[in-house]
Design a protein around this motif. Structure first.
Motif, short mmCIF file in Angstrom:
data_model
loop_
_atom_site.label_atom_id
_atom_site.label_comp_id
_atom_site.label_asym_id
_atom_site.label_seq_id
_atom_site.Cartn_x
_atom_site.Cartn_y
_atom_site.Cartn_z
N GLU A 145 -6.60 3.38 8.01
CA GLU A 145 -6.91 2.05 7.50
C GLU A 145 -6.32 1.81 6.11
O GLU A 145 -6.12 0.67 5.70
CB GLU A 145 -8.42 1.81 7.45
N GLU A 146 -6.07 2.89 5.39
CA GLU A 146 -5.56 2.77 4.03
C GLU A 146 -4.15 2.21 3.95
O GLU A 146 -3.75 1.66 2.93
CB GLU A 146 -5.58 4.13 3.33
N LEU A 147 -3.36 2.34 5.01
CA LEU A 147 -1.97 1.89 4.98
C LEU A 147 -1.69 0.69 5.88
O LEU A 147 -0.56 0.20 5.92
CB LEU A 147 -1.03 3.03 5.39
N LYS B 184 0.83 -1.21 0.00
CA LYS B 184 0.00 0.00 0.00
C LYS B 184 0.87 1.25 0.00
O LYS B 184 0.55 2.23 -0.69
CB LYS B 184 -0.95 -0.01 1.20
N ILE C 215 -4.93 10.61 3.95
CA ILE C 215 -5.77 9.42 3.94
C ILE C 215 -6.04 8.94 5.36
O ILE C 215 -5.28 9.26 6.28
CB ILE C 215 -5.12 8.28 3.12
N TYR D 129 0.81 4.29 -2.85
CA TYR D 129 0.61 5.71 -2.58
C TYR D 129 1.82 6.55 -2.98
O TYR D 129 1.66 7.67 -3.47
CB TYR D 129 0.23 5.95 -1.12
N LEU E 81 0.24 9.67 7.08
CA LEU E 81 -1.18 9.96 6.86
C LEU E 81 -1.40 11.42 6.49
O LEU E 81 -2.24 11.72 5.63
CB LEU E 81 -1.99 9.61 8.12
#
Length: 70
Positions: free
Chosen positions: A62-64, A9, A59, A13, A54
């Motif tokens: 939870e995205e990472l 992830k 973001i 990004y 973040l």
């Protein structure tokens, strides 16, 4: 259960935002070696460094993260 920084992830990004390792490391406040380590495998990360990631990407956490059974 453990929460780990997902190297896949993070790679995604960084690529989407066209970040190179060394300038990105300076922006986050870590060494470029640390960025290389994060990009190699899923791993623990300090709260302050994670917060900086973040903020840069804008973001939710939870995205990472990935979750792993212990």
């Amino acid at each position: 259960m453990r929460a780990l920084l997902s190297h896949e992830k993070l790679q995604k990004y960084m690529a989407e935002n066209q970040f190179k390792q060394e300038p990105f490391a300076e922006l986050i406040g870590v060494s470029d070696r640390q960025i290389r380590n994060w990009l190699k495998r899923d791993m623990d990360i300090s709260l302050s460094a994670f917060y900086n990631l973040l903020q840069v990407f804008g973001i939710p956490m939870e995205e990472l993260l990935i979750f792993q059974e212990e």
